[in-house]
Design an enzyme around this catalytic site. Sequence first.
Site, PDB file in Angstrom:
ATOM      1  N   GLY A  57      12.947 -41.690  11.641  1.00 15.32           N
ATOM      2  CA  GLY A  57      12.720 -41.609  10.209  1.00 15.32           C
ATOM      3  C   GLY A  57      13.768 -40.810   9.465  1.00 15.32           C
ATOM      4  O   GLY A  57      13.687 -40.590   8.269  1.00 15.32           O
ATOM      5  N   CYS A  58      14.790 -40.349  10.197  1.00 19.13           N
ATOM      6  CA  CYS A  58      15.861 -39.565   9.589  1.00 19.13           C
ATOM      7  C   CYS A  58      17.038 -40.500   9.349  1.00 19.13           C
ATOM      8  O   CYS A  58      17.506 -41.150  10.278  1.00 19.13           O
ATOM      9  CB  CYS A  58      16.250 -38.445  10.546  1.00 19.13           C
ATOM     10  SG  CYS A  58      17.486 -37.338   9.900  1.00 19.13           S
ATOM     11  N   VAL A  59      17.493 -40.641   8.104  1.00 17.45           N
ATOM     12  CA  VAL A  59      18.589 -41.598   7.844  1.00 17.45           C
ATOM     13  C   VAL A  59      19.941 -40.914   7.703  1.00 17.45           C
ATOM     14  O   VAL A  59      20.006 -39.721   7.518  1.00 17.45           O
ATOM     15  CB  VAL A  59      18.322 -42.456   6.591  1.00 17.45           C
ATOM     16  CG1 VAL A  59      17.365 -43.569   6.935  1.00 17.45           C
ATOM     17  CG2 VAL A  59      17.800 -41.612   5.459  1.00 17.45           C
TER      18      VAL A  59
END
Lengths: 110, 133, 100
Positions: A108-110
Amino acid sequence: MAIEANGKTYETDEEGYLSNLNDWEPEVATAMAAAEDCELTQEHWDIINFLREYYEEYQIAPAVRVLTKAVGKRLGKEKGNSKYLYELFPYGPGKQACKYAGLPKPTGCV
Amino acid sequence: MAKKFMYINRKAPYGTIYALESLEVVLIGAAFDQDVSLAFIGDGVYQLTKGQNTKGIGQKSFSPVYMALGDYDVNKIYVEKESLEERGLTLDDLQHLVWEDEDEDYAEKDSIRLVSRSELSDVLDDQDVVLSF
Amino acid sequence: MTMLHTVNKSPFESKAFDTCLGLAKSGSTILLIEDGVYAATTGNSVADKIKNTSDINFCVLGADAQARGIEAKLAEGIKVVDYEGFVDLVAEHDTVQAWL
């Protein structure tokens, strides 16, 4: 890509994350930090070690929110906030600290 | 305003990709501060069994990830009683999932709620968004 | 003629196991793999079908049962085989039918 540490070459992906989690050694973190003009202090190591333990137990890199909460519990409320973590890891605690810890980028970390 | 999201898990782990995909979506979705619950029905209850060891099939086990759900404020995990019974399982066969209540000095509380089909039907009726895997 | 049947679907999700059981001849072997292994656990609504079928050999692939955490719940009389045992079964039987 690759990073040199401890006289050895470690393979990384295109964003600089270690390709093989089990390759990790503390010197890898030091070398990754040096490449980004960052000198690791005990405070950095507390976070890096926490991340590695978390991954060992749950098989995922925690989201920043989870990291913040857990650091507050483990290392004291005054450290359980994003200001403290961003001061240590200005490129983002999730991104930068997980990279130094040899973990994949948090889900979920871009 | 936070919406009520429910993720319904209906498939056994490892044989298909659904269980893992659902977990990924739940973890990503948890960043958006919504009111999240998970339901395990049908073969989905097999996702939560204890003692999964995937060494022999050469796949990564994602069983430990369920233990982290509490950290992500995912602490309403509904398991349908009828589905467990049909499969000869009881709550003791499932992992003990807990969450820590920060407001009560990190007291550990159970995340799993064993519900009957009709109780689950009411919970489902109360949701804003339902995603099925 | 002896036939080895493999079933890789959960008996609660698909009719593959039932169909296989209905068509398997006496003396043949049914090897449960992947999600098919759930059929070999005790105390569920499928268990009786295996219990009441004495003329067919039932086997499960151990690695698949371990991955799913159900090894301790396997019914009596079910033989656990490893991947080499799987190969041996294929070699021992005349034909192999995979119920997908």
